[in-house]
Design a protein around this motif. Structure first.
Motif, short mmCIF file in Angstrom:
data_model
loop_
_atom_site.label_atom_id
_atom_site.label_comp_id
_atom_site.label_asym_id
_atom_site.label_seq_id
_atom_site.Cartn_x
_atom_site.Cartn_y
_atom_site.Cartn_z
N GLN A 166 -23.89 -36.89 -10.54
CA GLN A 166 -24.71 -36.55 -9.39
C GLN A 166 -25.65 -37.68 -9.00
O GLN A 166 -26.12 -37.72 -7.86
CB GLN A 166 -25.49 -35.28 -9.67
CG GLN A 166 -24.61 -34.05 -9.66
CD GLN A 166 -25.41 -32.78 -9.78
OE1 GLN A 166 -26.64 -32.81 -9.69
NE2 GLN A 166 -24.74 -31.67 -9.98
N LEU A 167 -25.89 -38.59 -9.91
CA LEU A 167 -26.73 -39.75 -9.58
C LEU A 167 -26.08 -40.57 -8.47
O LEU A 167 -26.78 -41.08 -7.59
CB LEU A 167 -26.96 -40.61 -10.82
CG LEU A 167 -27.74 -41.91 -10.63
CD1 LEU A 167 -29.11 -41.63 -10.04
CD2 LEU A 167 -27.85 -42.66 -11.94
N TRP A 203 -34.76 -40.60 -11.08
CA TRP A 203 -33.68 -39.77 -11.63
C TRP A 203 -33.53 -40.02 -13.12
O TRP A 203 -33.46 -39.07 -13.91
CB TRP A 203 -32.39 -40.07 -10.89
CG TRP A 203 -31.26 -39.16 -11.25
CD1 TRP A 203 -30.48 -39.19 -12.37
CD2 TRP A 203 -30.79 -38.05 -10.48
NE1 TRP A 203 -29.56 -38.20 -12.34
CE2 TRP A 203 -29.72 -37.48 -11.19
CE3 TRP A 203 -31.16 -37.51 -9.26
CZ2 TRP A 203 -29.02 -36.37 -10.72
CZ3 TRP A 203 -30.45 -36.41 -8.79
CH2 TRP A 203 -29.41 -35.85 -9.51
N MET A 209 -35.06 -32.39 -9.86
CA MET A 209 -34.61 -33.76 -9.97
C MET A 209 -34.21 -34.32 -8.60
O MET A 209 -34.56 -35.45 -8.26
CB MET A 209 -33.43 -33.84 -10.94
CG MET A 209 -33.01 -35.24 -11.28
SD MET A 209 -31.78 -35.30 -12.58
CE MET A 209 -32.80 -34.98 -14.00
N TRP A 210 -33.49 -33.54 -7.83
CA TRP A 210 -33.09 -33.97 -6.49
C TRP A 210 -34.30 -34.20 -5.59
O TRP A 210 -34.41 -35.23 -4.93
CB TRP A 210 -32.16 -32.94 -5.85
CG TRP A 210 -30.73 -33.12 -6.23
CD1 TRP A 210 -30.09 -32.54 -7.29
CD2 TRP A 210 -29.78 -33.96 -5.59
NE1 TRP A 210 -28.79 -32.97 -7.32
CE2 TRP A 210 -28.57 -33.83 -6.29
CE3 TRP A 210 -29.83 -34.79 -4.49
CZ2 TRP A 210 -27.42 -34.51 -5.91
CZ3 TRP A 210 -28.68 -35.47 -4.11
CH2 TRP A 210 -27.49 -35.33 -4.83
N ASP A 225 -30.49 -31.47 -15.67
CA ASP A 225 -29.67 -32.49 -15.02
C ASP A 225 -29.06 -31.95 -13.73
O ASP A 225 -28.32 -30.97 -13.75
CB ASP A 225 -28.56 -32.96 -15.96
CG ASP A 225 -27.85 -34.19 -15.45
OD1 ASP A 225 -28.51 -35.00 -14.78
OD2 ASP A 225 -26.65 -34.34 -15.72
N THR A 251 -34.34 -37.58 -16.28
CA THR A 251 -33.29 -37.27 -17.25
C THR A 251 -33.80 -37.50 -18.67
O THR A 251 -33.59 -36.67 -19.55
CB THR A 251 -32.05 -38.15 -16.99
OG1 THR A 251 -31.56 -37.89 -15.68
CG2 THR A 251 -30.96 -37.87 -18.00
N CYS A 300 -35.06 -44.10 -6.19
CA CYS A 300 -34.32 -42.89 -6.53
C CYS A 300 -33.75 -42.98 -7.95
O CYS A 300 -33.85 -42.04 -8.73
CB CYS A 300 -33.20 -42.66 -5.52
SG CYS A 300 -32.16 -41.24 -5.87
N ALA A 305 -26.91 -38.79 -5.26
CA ALA A 305 -28.32 -38.96 -4.95
C ALA A 305 -28.60 -40.37 -4.45
O ALA A 305 -29.38 -40.56 -3.50
CB ALA A 305 -29.17 -38.66 -6.18
N GLU A 306 -27.96 -41.36 -5.04
CA GLU A 306 -28.13 -42.74 -4.58
C GLU A 306 -27.61 -42.92 -3.16
O GLU A 306 -28.22 -43.61 -2.35
CB GLU A 306 -27.39 -43.70 -5.52
CG GLU A 306 -28.11 -43.97 -6.80
CD GLU A 306 -29.40 -44.72 -6.57
OE1 GLU A 306 -29.42 -45.72 -5.86
OE2 GLU A 306 -30.41 -44.28 -7.12
N SER A 312 -36.47 -37.25 -6.76
CA SER A 312 -35.79 -38.52 -6.55
C SER A 312 -35.73 -38.90 -5.07
O SER A 312 -36.00 -40.04 -4.70
CB SER A 312 -34.37 -38.46 -7.11
OG SER A 312 -34.39 -38.25 -8.49
#
Length: 93
Positions: free
Chosen positions: A2-3, A44, A59-60, A54, A48, A40, A6-7, A63
């Motif tokens: 998911q990173l 993130w 977290m979303w 996670d 973590t 971000c 998000a990136e 970030s």
């Protein structure tokens, strides 16, 4: 995994910040998306390591908020500084 998503969203938000902030001709197109992506990723990974769920909403939000705020702040400060420097150089000439 998911990173990566998000990136991608953070980079798009950085592009939006580049388009929305005034004096866009004073910075390159990739500067603010890069700042947003780095912010971000740092938030993130920090969350973590801190044990936050996670891929959770916290977290979303954290970030992406870091991405938006950092790109807007860097863009506003850097563009204003460059504008003032250019004005001073023109006044001396």
């Amino acid at each position: 995994m998911q990173l990566i998503y998000a990136e991608t969203v953070a980079i798009v938000l950085g592009l939006a910040a580049h388009a929305v902030l005034p004096l866009r001709a004073l910075t390159g197109v990739l500067l603010l998306p890069a700042v947003a992506g780095v912010a971000c990723a740092i938030v993130w990974v920090g969350l973590t390591w801190a044990g936050v769920e996670d891929g959770g909403a916290v977290m979303w939000l954290a970030s992406l908020l870091a991405a938006v705020l950092s790109s807007a702040a860097v863009g506003a400060v850097l563009r204003r500084s460059r504008h003032l420097h250019d004005e001073a150089a023109l006044a001396r000439a």
